[in-house]
Design a protein around this motif. Structure first.
Motif, PDB file in Angstrom:
ATOM      1  N   GLY A 133     -15.487  -2.658  -4.727  1.00 59.07           N
ATOM      2  CA  GLY A 133     -15.789  -2.813  -3.313  1.00 59.07           C
ATOM      3  C   GLY A 133     -14.952  -3.869  -2.628  1.00 59.07           C
ATOM      4  O   GLY A 133     -14.949  -3.965  -1.392  1.00 59.07           O
ATOM      5  N   GLY A 134     -14.248  -4.669  -3.401  1.00 61.41           N
ATOM      6  CA  GLY A 134     -13.421  -5.729  -2.860  1.00 61.41           C
ATOM      7  C   GLY A 134     -12.055  -5.247  -2.409  1.00 61.41           C
ATOM      8  O   GLY A 134     -11.770  -4.049  -2.414  1.00 61.41           O
ATOM      9  N   SER A 135     -11.204  -6.221  -2.026  1.00 68.17           N
ATOM     10  CA  SER A 135      -9.879  -5.910  -1.490  1.00 68.17           C
ATOM     11  C   SER A 135      -8.805  -6.775  -2.136  1.00 68.17           C
ATOM     12  O   SER A 135      -9.075  -7.898  -2.572  1.00 68.17           O
ATOM     13  N   LEU A 136      -7.607  -6.233  -2.177  1.00 69.87           N
ATOM     14  CA  LEU A 136      -6.417  -6.961  -2.593  1.00 69.87           C
ATOM     15  C   LEU A 136      -5.252  -6.467  -1.756  1.00 69.87           C
ATOM     16  O   LEU A 136      -5.282  -5.327  -1.249  1.00 69.87           O
ATOM     17  N   ARG A 137      -4.212  -7.289  -1.643  1.00 72.46           N
ATOM     18  CA  ARG A 137      -3.014  -6.878  -0.924  1.00 72.46           C
ATOM     19  C   ARG A 137      -1.772  -7.290  -1.687  1.00 72.46           C
ATOM     20  O   ARG A 137      -1.140  -8.320  -1.415  1.00 72.46           O
ATOM     21  N   PRO A 138      -1.356  -6.467  -2.645  1.00 69.22           N
ATOM     22  CA  PRO A 138      -0.088  -6.758  -3.317  1.00 69.22           C
ATOM     23  C   PRO A 138       1.080  -6.652  -2.342  1.00 69.22           C
ATOM     24  O   PRO A 138       1.023  -5.898  -1.371  1.00 69.22           O
ATOM     25  N   SER A 139       2.129  -7.412  -2.625  1.00 73.82           N
ATOM     26  CA  SER A 139       3.334  -7.354  -1.806  1.00 73.82           C
ATOM     27  C   SER A 139       4.543  -7.128  -2.697  1.00 73.82           C
ATOM     28  O   SER A 139       4.508  -7.389  -3.898  1.00 73.82           O
ATOM     29  N   CYS A 140       5.622  -6.652  -2.086  1.00 72.13           N
ATOM     30  CA  CYS A 140       6.872  -6.351  -2.783  1.00 72.13           C
ATOM     31  C   CYS A 140       8.011  -6.916  -1.951  1.00 72.13           C
ATOM     32  O   CYS A 140       8.300  -6.389  -0.868  1.00 72.13           O
ATOM     33  N   ALA A 141       8.654  -7.951  -2.459  1.00 73.56           N
ATOM     34  CA  ALA A 141       9.792  -8.557  -1.767  1.00 73.56           C
ATOM     35  C   ALA A 141      11.082  -7.926  -2.274  1.00 73.56           C
ATOM     36  O   ALA A 141      11.349  -7.940  -3.483  1.00 73.56           O
ATOM     37  N   ALA A 142      11.861  -7.365  -1.346  1.00 71.93           N
ATOM     38  CA  ALA A 142      13.088  -6.667  -1.701  1.00 71.93           C
ATOM     39  C   ALA A 142      14.302  -7.508  -1.325  1.00 71.93           C
ATOM     40  O   ALA A 142      14.345  -8.117  -0.257  1.00 71.93           O
ATOM     41  N   SER A 143      15.310  -7.519  -2.198  1.00 70.04           N
ATOM     42  CA  SER A 143      16.525  -8.285  -1.919  1.00 70.04           C
ATOM     43  C   SER A 143      17.723  -7.630  -2.598  1.00 70.04           C
ATOM     44  O   SER A 143      17.572  -6.776  -3.467  1.00 70.04           O
ATOM     45  N   GLY A 144      18.908  -8.031  -2.179  1.00 65.49           N
ATOM     46  CA  GLY A 144      20.117  -7.579  -2.844  1.00 65.49           C
ATOM     47  C   GLY A 144      20.901  -6.507  -2.124  1.00 65.49           C
ATOM     48  O   GLY A 144      22.019  -6.195  -2.523  1.00 65.49           O
ATOM     49  N   ARG A 145      20.319  -5.909  -1.099  1.00 70.86           N
ATOM     50  CA  ARG A 145      21.039  -4.906  -0.312  1.00 70.86           C
ATOM     51  C   ARG A 145      20.246  -4.632   0.960  1.00 70.86           C
ATOM     52  O   ARG A 145      19.142  -5.150   1.130  1.00 70.86           O
ATOM     53  N   THR A 146      20.812  -3.789   1.805  1.00 65.12           N
ATOM     54  CA  THR A 146      20.119  -3.371   3.021  1.00 65.12           C
ATOM     55  C   THR A 146      19.265  -2.147   2.702  1.00 65.12           C
ATOM     56  O   THR A 146      19.786  -1.151   2.214  1.00 65.12           O
ATOM     57  N   PHE A 147      17.993  -2.226   2.997  1.00 61.92           N
ATOM     58  CA  PHE A 147      17.067  -1.151   2.646  1.00 61.92           C
ATOM     59  C   PHE A 147      16.671  -0.282   3.842  1.00 61.92           C
ATOM     60  O   PHE A 147      15.751   0.529   3.736  1.00 61.92           O
ATOM     61  N   SER A 148      17.362  -0.428   4.960  1.00 58.54           N
ATOM     62  CA  SER A 148      16.937   0.258   6.176  1.00 58.54           C
ATOM     63  C   SER A 148      16.895   1.775   6.026  1.00 58.54           C
ATOM     64  O   SER A 148      16.135   2.442   6.712  1.00 58.54           O
ATOM     65  N   ALA A 149      17.712   2.341   5.137  1.00 52.83           N
ATOM     66  CA  ALA A 149      17.735   3.796   4.957  1.00 52.83           C
ATOM     67  C   ALA A 149      16.916   4.231   3.736  1.00 52.83           C
ATOM     68  O   ALA A 149      17.006   5.376   3.308  1.00 52.83           O
ATOM     69  N   TYR A 150      16.145   3.341   3.198  1.00 48.93           N
ATOM     70  CA  TYR A 150      15.412   3.628   1.969  1.00 48.93           C
ATOM     71  C   TYR A 150      13.958   3.998   2.236  1.00 48.93           C
ATOM     72  O   TYR A 150      13.375   3.645   3.260  1.00 48.93           O
ATOM     73  N   THR A 151      13.391   4.691   1.260  1.00 44.66           N
ATOM     74  CA  THR A 151      11.948   4.921   1.189  1.00 44.66           C
ATOM     75  C   THR A 151      11.398   3.975   0.139  1.00 44.66           C
ATOM     76  O   THR A 151      11.940   3.875  -0.961  1.00 44.66           O
ATOM     77  N   MET A 152      10.317   3.283   0.482  1.00 46.38           N
ATOM     78  CA  MET A 152       9.672   2.354  -0.444  1.00 46.38           C
ATOM     79  C   MET A 152       8.363   2.959  -0.921  1.00 46.38           C
ATOM     80  O   MET A 152       7.583   3.480  -0.117  1.00 46.38           O
ATOM     81  N   GLY A 153       8.137   2.884  -2.208  1.00 46.57           N
ATOM     82  CA  GLY A 153       6.931   3.474  -2.763  1.00 46.57           C
ATOM     83  C   GLY A 153       6.141   2.508  -3.619  1.00 46.57           C
ATOM     84  O   GLY A 153       6.693   1.532  -4.148  1.00 46.57           O
ATOM     85  N   TRP A 154       4.853   2.779  -3.716  1.00 39.91           N
ATOM     86  CA  TRP A 154       3.986   2.094  -4.669  1.00 39.91           C
ATOM     87  C   TRP A 154       3.507   3.108  -5.691  1.00 39.91           C
ATOM     88  O   TRP A 154       3.091   4.218  -5.327  1.00 39.91           O
ATOM     89  N   PHE A 155       3.559   2.720  -6.946  1.00 34.40           N
ATOM     90  CA  PHE A 155       3.070   3.533  -8.047  1.00 34.40           C
ATOM     91  C   PHE A 155       2.094   2.690  -8.863  1.00 34.40           C
ATOM     92  O   PHE A 155       2.042   1.467  -8.716  1.00 34.40           O
ATOM     93  N   ARG A 156       1.349   3.341  -9.743  1.00 37.89           N
ATOM     94  CA  ARG A 156       0.473   2.603 -10.646  1.00 37.89           C
ATOM     95  C   ARG A 156       0.414   3.292 -11.996  1.00 37.89           C
ATOM     96  O   ARG A 156       0.622   4.502 -12.098  1.00 37.89           O
ATOM     97  N   GLN A 157       0.143   2.486 -13.010  1.00 39.07           N
ATOM     98  CA  GLN A 157       0.025   3.029 -14.352  1.00 39.07           C
ATOM     99  C   GLN A 157      -1.115   2.340 -15.069  1.00 39.07           C
ATOM    100  O   GLN A 157      -1.090   1.121 -15.273  1.00 39.07           O
ATOM    101  N   ALA A 158      -2.119   3.121 -15.422  1.00 42.58           N
ATOM    102  CA  ALA A 158      -3.263   2.625 -16.183  1.00 42.58           C
ATOM    103  C   ALA A 158      -2.974   2.783 -17.667  1.00 42.58           C
ATOM    104  O   ALA A 158      -2.146   3.613 -18.062  1.00 42.58           O
ATOM    105  N   PRO A 159      -3.647   2.006 -18.514  1.00 37.32           N
ATOM    106  CA  PRO A 159      -3.411   2.103 -19.959  1.00 37.32           C
ATOM    107  C   PRO A 159      -3.619   3.528 -20.473  1.00 37.32           C
ATOM    108  O   PRO A 159      -4.631   4.170 -20.175  1.00 37.32           O
ATOM    109  N   GLY A 160      -2.643   4.020 -21.224  1.00 33.74           N
ATOM    110  CA  GLY A 160      -2.736   5.340 -21.821  1.00 33.74           C
ATOM    111  C   GLY A 160      -2.482   6.490 -20.869  1.00 33.74           C
ATOM    112  O   GLY A 160      -2.637   7.655 -21.249  1.00 33.74           O
ATOM    113  N   LYS A 161      -2.108   6.169 -19.639  1.00 31.71           N
ATOM    114  CA  LYS A 161      -1.872   7.223 -18.652  1.00 31.71           C
ATOM    115  C   LYS A 161      -0.439   7.153 -18.130  1.00 31.71           C
ATOM    116  O   LYS A 161       0.232   6.132 -18.244  1.00 31.71           O
ATOM    117  N   GLU A 162       0.002   8.264 -17.517  1.00 30.13           N
ATOM    118  CA  GLU A 162       1.329   8.302 -16.930  1.00 30.13           C
ATOM    119  C   GLU A 162       1.342   7.514 -15.612  1.00 30.13           C
ATOM    120  O   GLU A 162       0.313   7.383 -14.941  1.00 30.13           O
TER     121      GLU A 162
END
Length: 122
Positions: free
Chosen positions: A15-44
């Protein structure tokens, strides 16, 4: 050198909340798609959400719609994943990724972060 660095994971009760963040560096990302993925133990690794750096086009997996919101701060080169109403089944390592494609599949992301652990207790 491209770097995606996640932070903001943690332990939270159901029932709670979290806000992970992703800091990107090293190039210009303006033409990129950014995604979040997750992986639980034993799962893809599974897709969670994605957003285009240019514009506000977003897309979510069904199980997180209405609970999770992906957003970005162009000035900070940072992508966020606001996670509300968390459930124990959301427990996983959450990864940030970047793709040059408009609607990339899981295998079409070019760069990945190291992941941040999210644990939801019941």
């Amino acid at each position: 050198q491209v770097q995606l660095v996640e932070s903001g994971g943690g332990l939270v009760q159901a029932g709670g909340s979290l806000r992970p963040s992703c800091a990107a560096s090293g190039r210009t990302f303006s033409a990129y798609t950014m995604g979040w993925f997750r992986q639980a133990p034993g799962k893809e690794r599974e897709f969670v959400a994605r957003i285009r750096w240019s514009g506000d086009s977003t897309y979510y997996r069904d199980s997180v719609k209405g609970r999770f919101t992906i957003s970005k701060d162009n000035a900070k080169n940072t992508v966020y994943l606001q996670m509300n109403s968390l459930k124990p089944e959301d427990t996983a390592v959450y990864y940030c990724a970047a793709s040059r494609r408009l609607r990339p599949t899981k295998n079409e992301y070019d760069y990945w972060g190291q992941g941040t652990q999210v644990t939801v207790s019941s």
